[in-house]
Design an enzyme around this catalytic site. Sequence first.
Site, mmCIF file in Angstrom:
data_model
loop_
_atom_site.group_PDB
_atom_site.id
_atom_site.type_symbol
_atom_site.label_atom_id
_atom_site.label_comp_id
_atom_site.label_asym_id
_atom_site.label_seq_id
_atom_site.Cartn_x
_atom_site.Cartn_y
_atom_site.Cartn_z
ATOM 1 N N ARG A 141 -106.998 -45.629 49.596
ATOM 2 C CA ARG A 141 -107.113 -44.760 48.431
ATOM 3 C C ARG A 141 -107.557 -43.353 48.809
ATOM 4 O O ARG A 141 -107.714 -42.505 47.941
ATOM 5 C CB ARG A 141 -108.148 -45.361 47.513
ATOM 6 N N ARG A 178 -112.856 -54.644 31.009
ATOM 7 C CA ARG A 178 -113.606 -54.088 32.139
ATOM 8 C C ARG A 178 -114.467 -52.925 31.665
ATOM 9 O O ARG A 178 -114.018 -52.129 30.836
ATOM 10 C CB ARG A 178 -112.612 -53.593 33.204
ATOM 11 N N ARG A 237 -110.984 -41.614 36.182
ATOM 12 C CA ARG A 237 -110.256 -42.336 37.237
ATOM 13 C C ARG A 237 -108.932 -41.633 37.542
ATOM 14 O O ARG A 237 -108.512 -41.553 38.703
ATOM 15 C CB ARG A 237 -110.020 -43.794 36.815
ATOM 16 N N LYS A 258 -100.359 -52.116 39.511
ATOM 17 C CA LYS A 258 -100.517 -52.612 40.894
ATOM 18 C C LYS A 258 -100.922 -54.089 40.891
ATOM 19 O O LYS A 258 -100.325 -54.906 41.580
ATOM 20 C CB LYS A 258 -101.575 -51.783 41.649
ATOM 21 N N ARG A 303 -106.052 -53.387 28.136
ATOM 22 C CA ARG A 303 -106.139 -54.501 29.107
ATOM 23 C C ARG A 303 -107.329 -55.414 28.786
ATOM 24 O O ARG A 303 -108.419 -54.968 28.470
ATOM 25 C CB ARG A 303 -106.316 -53.944 30.520
HETATM 26 P P1 AP5 Z 1 -102.681 -53.558 35.992
HETATM 27 O O1 AP5 Z 1 -101.626 -54.310 36.720
HETATM 28 O O2 AP5 Z 1 -104.000 -54.232 35.792
HETATM 29 O O3 AP5 Z 1 -102.810 -52.102 36.619
HETATM 30 P P2 AP5 Z 1 -103.470 -51.597 37.966
HETATM 31 O O4 AP5 Z 1 -102.556 -50.570 38.571
HETATM 32 O O5 AP5 Z 1 -103.859 -52.766 38.832
HETATM 33 O O6 AP5 Z 1 -104.717 -50.852 37.346
HETATM 34 P P3 AP5 Z 1 -106.250 -50.850 37.729
HETATM 35 O O7 AP5 Z 1 -106.927 -50.205 36.554
HETATM 36 O O8 AP5 Z 1 -106.756 -52.202 38.141
HETATM 37 O O9 AP5 Z 1 -106.223 -49.917 38.949
HETATM 38 P P4 AP5 Z 1 -107.346 -49.072 39.484
HETATM 39 O O10 AP5 Z 1 -106.696 -48.600 40.719
HETATM 40 O O11 AP5 Z 1 -107.894 -48.015 38.611
HETATM 41 O O12 AP5 Z 1 -108.563 -50.122 39.590
HETATM 42 P P5 AP5 Z 1 -109.153 -50.952 40.814
HETATM 43 O O13 AP5 Z 1 -109.547 -52.262 40.300
HETATM 44 O O14 AP5 Z 1 -108.267 -50.863 42.018
HETATM 45 O O15 AP5 Z 1 -102.090 -53.143 34.570
HETATM 46 C C1 AP5 Z 1 -102.883 -52.476 33.595
HETATM 47 C C2 AP5 Z 1 -102.578 -53.056 32.189
HETATM 48 O O16 AP5 Z 1 -101.235 -52.745 31.834
HETATM 49 C C3 AP5 Z 1 -102.693 -54.576 32.111
HETATM 50 O O17 AP5 Z 1 -103.208 -54.906 30.841
HETATM 51 C C4 AP5 Z 1 -101.258 -55.077 32.266
HETATM 52 O O18 AP5 Z 1 -101.067 -56.290 31.564
HETATM 53 C C5 AP5 Z 1 -100.454 -53.933 31.638
HETATM 54 N N1 AP5 Z 1 -99.184 -53.665 32.318
HETATM 55 C C6 AP5 Z 1 -98.980 -53.580 33.671
HETATM 56 N N2 AP5 Z 1 -97.705 -53.268 33.931
HETATM 57 C C7 AP5 Z 1 -97.085 -53.143 32.729
HETATM 58 C C8 AP5 Z 1 -95.762 -52.813 32.334
HETATM 59 N N3 AP5 Z 1 -94.801 -52.540 33.235
HETATM 60 N N4 AP5 Z 1 -95.485 -52.745 31.012
HETATM 61 C C9 AP5 Z 1 -96.440 -52.995 30.102
HETATM 62 N N5 AP5 Z 1 -97.717 -53.312 30.403
HETATM 63 C C10 AP5 Z 1 -98.039 -53.379 31.705
HETATM 64 O O19 AP5 Z 1 -110.453 -50.082 41.181
HETATM 65 C C11 AP5 Z 1 -111.569 -50.023 40.317
HETATM 66 C C12 AP5 Z 1 -112.653 -49.140 40.961
HETATM 67 O O20 AP5 Z 1 -113.083 -49.721 42.216
HETATM 68 C C13 AP5 Z 1 -112.225 -47.715 41.331
HETATM 69 O O21 AP5 Z 1 -112.321 -46.828 40.231
HETATM 70 C C14 AP5 Z 1 -113.220 -47.397 42.461
HETATM 71 O O22 AP5 Z 1 -114.499 -47.057 41.949
HETATM 72 C C15 AP5 Z 1 -113.347 -48.720 43.193
HETATM 73 N N6 AP5 Z 1 -112.380 -48.853 44.306
HETATM 74 C C16 AP5 Z 1 -111.364 -49.764 44.397
HETATM 75 N N7 AP5 Z 1 -110.691 -49.591 45.541
HETATM 76 C C17 AP5 Z 1 -111.263 -48.559 46.194
HETATM 77 C C18 AP5 Z 1 -110.979 -47.891 47.427
HETATM 78 N N8 AP5 Z 1 -109.963 -48.259 48.222
HETATM 79 N N9 AP5 Z 1 -111.772 -46.842 47.772
HETATM 80 C C19 AP5 Z 1 -112.794 -46.465 46.999
HETATM 81 N N10 AP5 Z 1 -113.114 -47.037 45.805
HETATM 82 C C20 AP5 Z 1 -112.350 -48.076 45.414
#
Ligand code: AP5
Length: 225
Positions: free
Chosen positions: A86, A158, A169, A13, A125
């Site tokens: 979410r 992270r 997660r 994402k 990552r």
């Molecule tokens: P990346 O693009 O970083 O993936 P992502 O989908 O953004 O993954 P996240 O781990 O950031 O998502 P998340 O939803 O768990 O975390 P968030 O920060 O939103 O890619 C991942 C890795 O793969 C990178 O190293 C990248 O280089 C590589 N990659 C990507 N695409 C690739 C490809 N096609 N091929 C090869 N490699 C690739 O949330 C964190 C925490 O915050 C949650 O757990 C929760 O506690 C809280 N939170 C956030 N939003 C909310 C909400 N709306 N409600 C409640 N709690 C929330």
Amino acid sequence: MRIVLLGAPGAGKGTHCKRIADRYGIVHLSSGDILRRERVEGTELGRKAQSYMDAGALVPDDLIVEMMIKAIRQAPAGYVLDGFPRTVNQAEVLDKSLAAEKTEIDMVLNLRVNDEVVLERITGRRSCPKCGTVYHVKNMPPKVPGICDKDGTPLVQRPDDTEEVVRNRLETYYRQTEPVVDYYRAGRTVHEIDANGDADAVAAVIFKKLEPLARKKKGGRGKKA
Ligand code: AP5
């Protein structure tokens, strides 16, 4: 353009929202990034969110909704939402808030990825604590291992990117976030994207879906009201 990009942790994402925002000149609004900034700044919201994030659980809806609706209102030219909504409740509140302003989400995309790919991506990552650029030790490595290409800052992992927390997660995602896909499917088209491939190939599929919308919006901007 008002876009929602859904997908499991590690689906890509953040990676693709950044590319979308750069191409169309809209704002990348990541709820996770905003929460991490609040933590670094030591705000009350950051302190409240910390234990949930570190355990791989969701931060309570009331905290998130207020934070994201405020951010959305500050992006009138358009945005791509990453990590929000979410829960079904978050999606409903978002729709109501947009309807009150006579707007709506233009397109919903859902990145689909296998659990093994998620684990491999997230545990590999690394990110720059200064500029936020995201790397992967194998798939998207920096030129010098462990160092940001853009500003030379040592990269960090992270705290919620350990295998144990990633499994939590994922479990949280299937229980609380997958129903959001069904919520959107009930009222509109959800564009499904196979996100298991490499990032450039996935991006090409995403932009193919987005281009007609971008053309429509561009045409609309030139018309008189
Ligand atoms: P990346 O693009 O970083 O993936 P992502 O989908 O953004 O993954 P996240 O781990 O950031 O998502 P998340 O939803 O768990 O975390 P968030 O920060 O939103 O890619 C991942 C890795 O793969 C990178 O190293 C990248 O280089 C590589 N990659 C990507 N695409 C690739 C490809 N096609 N091929 C090869 N490699 C690739 O949330 C964190 C925490 O915050 C949650 O757990 C929760 O506690 C809280 N939170 C956030 N939003 C909310 C909400 N709306 N409600 C409640 N709690 C929330």
